[in-house]
Design an enzyme around this catalytic site. Sequence first.
Site, PDB file in Angstrom:
ATOM      1  N   LYS A  58       0.816  -1.501  -0.318  1.00 27.61           N
ATOM      2  CA  LYS A  58       0.057  -0.193  -0.295  1.00 27.61           C
ATOM      3  C   LYS A  58       0.652   1.359   0.382  1.00 27.61           C
ATOM      4  CE  LYS A  58       0.397   1.436   4.222  1.00 27.61           C
ATOM      5  NZ  LYS A  58       0.519   2.769   4.969  1.00 27.61           N
ATOM      6  N   THR A  92      -4.227   5.827   3.285  1.00 23.28           N
ATOM      7  CA  THR A  92      -3.295   5.511   3.020  1.00 23.28           C
ATOM      8  C   THR A  92      -3.028   6.666   1.107  1.00 23.28           C
ATOM      9  OG1 THR A  92      -2.249   4.389   3.987  1.00 23.28           O
ATOM     10  CG2 THR A  92      -1.184   5.358   2.658  1.00 23.28           C
TER      11      THR A  92
HETATM   12  O1  LIG Z   1       3.030   7.852   6.776  1.00 22.89           O
HETATM   13  P1  LIG Z   1       3.295   6.584   5.847  1.00 22.89           P
HETATM   14  O2  LIG Z   1       2.417   6.943   4.342  1.00 22.89           O
HETATM   15  O3  LIG Z   1       3.519   6.069   5.900  1.00 22.89           O
HETATM   16  O4  LIG Z   1       1.807   6.139   6.442  1.00 22.89           O
HETATM   17  C1  LIG Z   1       0.999   5.568   7.573  1.00 22.89           C
HETATM   18  C2  LIG Z   1       0.783   4.254   8.706  1.00 22.89           C
HETATM   19  O5  LIG Z   1       1.330   3.605   7.445  1.00 22.89           O
HETATM   20  C3  LIG Z   1      -0.515   4.052   7.663  1.00 22.89           C
HETATM   21  O6  LIG Z   1      -1.063   3.536   8.138  1.00 22.89           O
END
Ligand SMILES: O=P(O)(O)OC[C@H](O)CO
Length: 325
Positions: free
Chosen positions: A184, A241
């Site tokens: 993701k 995300t």
């Molecule tokens: O800020 P990011 O894109 O690393 O996302 C944070 C977390 O993985 C969201 O679940």
Amino acid sequence: MRIGVIGGGAWGTALAQVAARDDAPVLLWAREPDVVESINGAHENRAFLPGVPLSASIRATGTLADLAGLDALLVVAPAQHVRTVLSEIAVGTTPLVLCAKGIEAGTRLLVGEVARSVAPHAPIAVLSGPTFAHEVAAGKPTAVTLACEDEALRTRLVERLGAPAFRPYASADVTGAEIGGAVKNVLAIACGVVEGAGLGLNARAALIARGFAEMTRFGLARGAQADTLTGLSGLGDLVLTCSSTNSRNFSLGVGLGQGRSAAELLADRKTVAEGAFTAPVLREAAAEAGVDMPVVAAVNALLEGAPVADVIEALLSRPLKAEAV
Ligand SMILES: O=P(O)(O)OC[C@H](O)CO
Ligand SMILES: NC(=O)c1ccc[n+]([C@@H]2O[C@H](COP(=O)([O-])OP(=O)(O)OC[C@H]3O[C@@H](n4cnc5c(N)ncnc54)[C@H](O)[C@@H]3O)[C@@H](O)[C@H]2O)c1
């Protein structure tokens, strides 16, 4: 269950706060001396989670060896550093709960596989899901997947970490829980590009759906269960995300979509955008598994400096095909 946390970034700190419920003692290892000092002296992680008052029962240390002998360790270092930090502590049979999201460059191993290779006698669990650290630390309602093959350990971890506003859903599918979180992050970069390039909400929804098809193809090829991929750690985290500039990965994509270079966007960055590191290794892993991942390929092209317009045109000129995964 005495908990230790390896990693004093935003997520390690938020999870320490979760584990410190009812003033339970939690020992957190942070790499930066100023983070150790700030947590012990001011009960705040000013560098990575500023503005959040932390429980006084969280103690920080700069010495990894201090965490030896605790009952479970939450591993929250960035994915590319998990091997190094685990090599520096006598893990033995202490359960490891992997909370980083990524695939190791070079080996193409998921973080849990890295942990198994470094600490072969440690039981492994994975905690993953839609979890912005600042929301968890603020006590906002959050649900995660907690995956572990050992049912008794899984139950103990769910009971130890679970709270009304932090709900771990149990699963035995460790691989599936890891793949959602790793993939993701790369897809979130793509959704950020859509935002940055002004392509509209239809395009973003299409990218989430077709990106999820890529996650599913790759996950099934690597042994994940379909139910896990449609759950919190897969689809749930993908939706979160891909929807907010609170995501470091989405924000990186916004910059790319505006025509800025990855080198410029990643230079001197203190916080981690895991998707930038996972994208090239995911492309390799997909090729190895014989899985078509065009959105992942497009993200790699952008990270390597291809013009946004060219990458979008290449995606839009792919032959039309049946929708099925
Ligand atoms: O800020 P990011 O894109 O690393 O996302 C944070 C977390 O993985 C969201 O679940
Ligand atoms: N922040 C979130 O909301 C969130 C939520 C869920 C999962 N995660 C995952 O948690 C992991 C850690 O992210 P974060 O957000 O806590 O980090 P962060 O971006 O807040 O901070 C960066 C972290 O990287 C560490 N670091 C940098 N170089 C290092 C090295 N050479 N060795 C060891 N550690 C090093 C720093 O000490 C710091 O703890 C990532 O895999 C991330 O995807 C983050």
